[in-house]
Design an enzyme around this catalytic site. Sequence first.
Site, PDB file in Angstrom:
ATOM      1  N   ASN A 133       6.613  13.300   5.396  1.00 58.10           N
ATOM      2  CA  ASN A 133       6.417  11.879   5.706  1.00 58.10           C
ATOM      3  C   ASN A 133       6.593  11.022   4.446  1.00 58.10           C
ATOM      4  O   ASN A 133       7.242   9.971   4.452  1.00 58.10           O
ATOM      5  CB  ASN A 133       4.999  11.748   6.268  1.00 58.10           C
ATOM      6  CG  ASN A 133       4.670  10.396   6.848  1.00 58.10           C
ATOM      7  OD1 ASN A 133       3.922  10.316   7.807  1.00 58.10           O
ATOM      8  ND2 ASN A 133       5.162   9.297   6.282  1.00 58.10           N
ATOM      9  N   GLU A 173      -3.581  -0.362  11.744  1.00 60.74           N
ATOM     10  CA  GLU A 173      -4.737   0.107  10.982  1.00 60.74           C
ATOM     11  C   GLU A 173      -4.902  -0.583   9.633  1.00 60.74           C
ATOM     12  O   GLU A 173      -5.863  -0.328   8.919  1.00 60.74           O
ATOM     13  CB  GLU A 173      -4.613   1.621  10.757  1.00 60.74           C
ATOM     14  CG  GLU A 173      -4.596   2.424  12.052  1.00 60.74           C
ATOM     15  CD  GLU A 173      -4.325   3.900  11.829  1.00 60.74           C
ATOM     16  OE1 GLU A 173      -4.803   4.712  12.639  1.00 60.74           O
ATOM     17  OE2 GLU A 173      -3.638   4.247  10.850  1.00 60.74           O
ATOM     18  N   GLU A 195       6.915  -6.314   6.116  1.00 55.46           N
ATOM     19  CA  GLU A 195       7.089  -5.004   6.739  1.00 55.46           C
ATOM     20  C   GLU A 195       7.540  -5.123   8.188  1.00 55.46           C
ATOM     21  O   GLU A 195       8.363  -4.339   8.669  1.00 55.46           O
ATOM     22  CB  GLU A 195       5.749  -4.267   6.662  1.00 55.46           C
ATOM     23  CG  GLU A 195       5.704  -2.933   7.355  1.00 55.46           C
ATOM     24  CD  GLU A 195       4.284  -2.401   7.476  1.00 55.46           C
ATOM     25  OE1 GLU A 195       4.151  -1.183   7.655  1.00 55.46           O
ATOM     26  OE2 GLU A 195       3.325  -3.192   7.422  1.00 55.46           O
ATOM     27  N   TRP A 250      11.958   8.070   6.610  1.00 56.36           N
ATOM     28  CA  TRP A 250      12.934   7.304   7.388  1.00 56.36           C
ATOM     29  C   TRP A 250      13.103   5.892   6.863  1.00 56.36           C
ATOM     30  O   TRP A 250      14.185   5.294   7.005  1.00 56.36           O
ATOM     31  CB  TRP A 250      12.637   7.367   8.878  1.00 56.36           C
ATOM     32  CG  TRP A 250      11.546   6.510   9.458  1.00 56.36           C
ATOM     33  CD1 TRP A 250      10.270   6.410   9.041  1.00 56.36           C
ATOM     34  CD2 TRP A 250      11.669   5.675  10.617  1.00 56.36           C
ATOM     35  NE1 TRP A 250       9.562   5.556   9.869  1.00 56.36           N
ATOM     36  CE2 TRP A 250      10.395   5.102  10.839  1.00 56.36           C
ATOM     37  CE3 TRP A 250      12.703   5.367  11.503  1.00 56.36           C
ATOM     38  CZ2 TRP A 250      10.149   4.223  11.905  1.00 56.36           C
ATOM     39  CZ3 TRP A 250      12.448   4.510  12.556  1.00 56.36           C
ATOM     40  CH2 TRP A 250      11.194   3.936  12.746  1.00 56.36           C
ATOM     41  N   SER A 267       6.831  15.760   9.075  1.00 54.20           N
ATOM     42  CA  SER A 267       8.016  15.048   8.610  1.00 54.20           C
ATOM     43  C   SER A 267       8.018  13.671   9.260  1.00 54.20           C
ATOM     44  O   SER A 267       6.968  13.155   9.661  1.00 54.20           O
ATOM     45  CB  SER A 267       9.283  15.838   8.949  1.00 54.20           C
ATOM     46  OG  SER A 267      10.411  15.269   8.327  1.00 54.20           O
ATOM     47  N   GLN A 268       9.204  13.064   9.350  1.00 53.80           N
ATOM     48  CA  GLN A 268       9.399  11.779  10.013  1.00 53.80           C
ATOM     49  C   GLN A 268      10.746  11.821  10.728  1.00 53.80           C
ATOM     50  O   GLN A 268      11.440  12.832  10.667  1.00 53.80           O
ATOM     51  CB  GLN A 268       9.338  10.632   8.988  1.00 53.80           C
ATOM     52  CG  GLN A 268       7.955  10.056   8.769  1.00 53.80           C
ATOM     53  CD  GLN A 268       7.989   8.701   8.071  1.00 53.80           C
ATOM     54  OE1 GLN A 268       8.818   8.435   7.212  1.00 53.80           O
ATOM     55  NE2 GLN A 268       7.062   7.833   8.441  1.00 53.80           N
ATOM     56  N   ARG A 311       0.819  -1.222   0.000  1.00 53.90           N
ATOM     57  CA  ARG A 311       0.000   0.000   0.000  1.00 53.90           C
ATOM     58  C   ARG A 311       0.849   1.267   0.000  1.00 53.90           C
ATOM     59  O   ARG A 311       0.341   2.370  -0.213  1.00 53.90           O
ATOM     60  CB  ARG A 311      -0.940  -0.004   1.223  1.00 53.90           C
ATOM     61  CG  ARG A 311      -0.247   0.324   2.524  1.00 53.90           C
ATOM     62  CD  ARG A 311      -1.071  -0.027   3.748  1.00 53.90           C
ATOM     63  NE  ARG A 311      -2.178   0.867   4.000  1.00 53.90           N
ATOM     64  CZ  ARG A 311      -2.126   1.955   4.761  1.00 53.90           C
ATOM     65  NH1 ARG A 311      -0.967   2.308   5.323  1.00 53.90           N
ATOM     66  NH2 ARG A 311      -3.195   2.677   4.961  1.00 53.90           N
ATOM     67  N   ASP A 337       3.528   4.585  14.452  1.00 53.12           N
ATOM     68  CA  ASP A 337       2.078   4.785  14.434  1.00 53.12           C
ATOM     69  C   ASP A 337       1.379   3.433  14.359  1.00 53.12           C
ATOM     70  O   ASP A 337       1.275   2.883  13.280  1.00 53.12           O
ATOM     71  CB  ASP A 337       1.665   5.700  13.286  1.00 53.12           C
ATOM     72  CG  ASP A 337       2.332   5.358  11.950  1.00 53.12           C
ATOM     73  OD1 ASP A 337       3.316   4.603  11.912  1.00 53.12           O
ATOM     74  OD2 ASP A 337       1.851   5.866  10.930  1.00 53.12           O
ATOM     75  N   GLU A 388      -5.466   9.825   5.221  1.00 52.64           N
ATOM     76  CA  GLU A 388      -5.299   8.411   4.870  1.00 52.64           C
ATOM     77  C   GLU A 388      -5.872   7.478   5.932  1.00 52.64           C
ATOM     78  O   GLU A 388      -6.010   6.273   5.703  1.00 52.64           O
ATOM     79  CB  GLU A 388      -3.812   8.101   4.626  1.00 52.64           C
ATOM     80  CG  GLU A 388      -2.933   8.066   5.865  1.00 52.64           C
ATOM     81  CD  GLU A 388      -2.517   9.427   6.410  1.00 52.64           C
ATOM     82  OE1 GLU A 388      -1.651   9.457   7.300  1.00 52.64           O
ATOM     83  OE2 GLU A 388      -3.048  10.465   5.936  1.00 52.64           O
TER      84      GLU A 388
END
Length: 545
Positions: A184, A520, A505, A147, A194-195, A140, A319, A267
Amino acid sequence: MKNIALAMALITGFSVAAQPIVTPDQLYGNLFHEVQMQRIFPDGKTFVDCTPKRPVKDIMYDYGLQKGPNMNLKKFVADNFNLPVTPQLNYVTQEKDVVMHIQNLWSVLKREPNSISPAGGKGASSLLPLPHPYIVPGGRFREIYYWDSYFTMLGLKESGEVQTIENMIDNFAYLIQTYGHIPNGNRSYYVSRSQPPFFALMVELLAGIKGKDVYKKYLPALLKEYQYWMRGSDSVTTGNAKFAVVKLGKDEILNRYWDDNATPRQESYREDMLTADTFAMNKMMTMRFASQQAADKMRRQLRSNAFRHLRAGAASGWDFSTRWFADGEHIHSIETTNIIPVDLNSLLYQLEVVIARAYQLSGVQAQSTAFLKKANKRALLINKYCWNKTLGYYADYHFANQTQLERITAAGMFPFALLPMQALEGKMAIAKTVLQNHLLKDGGVLTTPVSSHQQWDAPNGWAPLQWMSIWALDRNNEKALAKDIAQRWCQLNVAVFMRTGKLMEKYNVVNTQLDAGGGEYPSQDGFGWTNGVLLALMKKYGITQ
């Protein structure tokens, strides 16, 4: 500032003119709200990545005519929007060699430079143009991520893809000069945050391959990113925060994660709306109001606070995690912007050091000295506020409550990887035991020891946190433990690959026979940073499949 902008234009090859941002909610208004709240797509990211089949004004005119209780919204969306394309259903191959699998994946995950001119008109695609080819994580995640990319680059280096690394860093320099920071990801709905700031480490990685001139080339971009993180530092008052900066005492400034917007993430719109409702309801249960108007005003303010905390949590990369929750359990108690994260400040220490090095190589000694002074001051403050003597470990600091948080997370390893060695004296011997007792499992290092339904909690482990933990241990002469963790992680990655044909991931490091979960969205495969860290660790420790 003009010279900085011109220098970055030379790096990127793009104009220094600012790019206008139009986000999906601005384009589609009530249509956007209804699509997300009715869950026309199971994943809220799908609609914000769609492109219109015809001019937006025509779509919205027809929506205005058709909307109502009898409207077939799902059909309307299907008739008017192109769904985002994933190159292939899953990144499964018949290969048995994981290294060859990753080598072949780079071409699957590569995207060419994009200049968006969709049928819907200017701004109708949420994808932001980039001047050079880049690698996406997979699944996705169809755009570049900040990062993630550093850890992907570790593998690109082992694959000899040096030009791809430089292209990606040039893209990030372009994003800095265009938007003032690295978003991001290169989507319009990500620009407000940002990240974790890994750009300086990317520059160091490339300089290790191509030489010291790399530091000078990217000095303008490094400086502009630093300015973004330090916005408000000249006007924030003691005991308060402004944007990403927090002033703890006289001349004591550290940073927090921040997002400029206080609205639902587009999102994850529906999820944020529901979380914010619960956040507001729980806080208002103990309050009394003189009027309904006063209650409504408070509800709006609390919902905005919740949205800001959720967005800041997304900016952290974690997150989500109980690390950010006031009650240590529930997302509706999230309070990210009240927390000074130890990993963020360690990365900003590194940014200051790299800027100092770039100035020195450019022959500007006074500025080099000034940035080294900033870095050394930050290291002292990290030790003052984030070294938890009770835990024997680095932890986050809750500046609103003026207390150290008693939470053990993998973020506590970042100072050991990045801070000056003199600041770490004697600490690793204690912290190593904490890591072994609370975070080390059969498959590697946990994110946190808390079992929850959040993906950045137990039982999950993530490639970037393995790398940072291993780096920290190796750098502090705990080489046997560093190698042990590398072996555990690599064995888990390879075992899952042999069983499924995929690189994931995230991984379940507690029960290595089970899949990772939580969060999520379903666990994704591909996967950029897993590929990068796996290749780098296999090379560093001579690990074979």
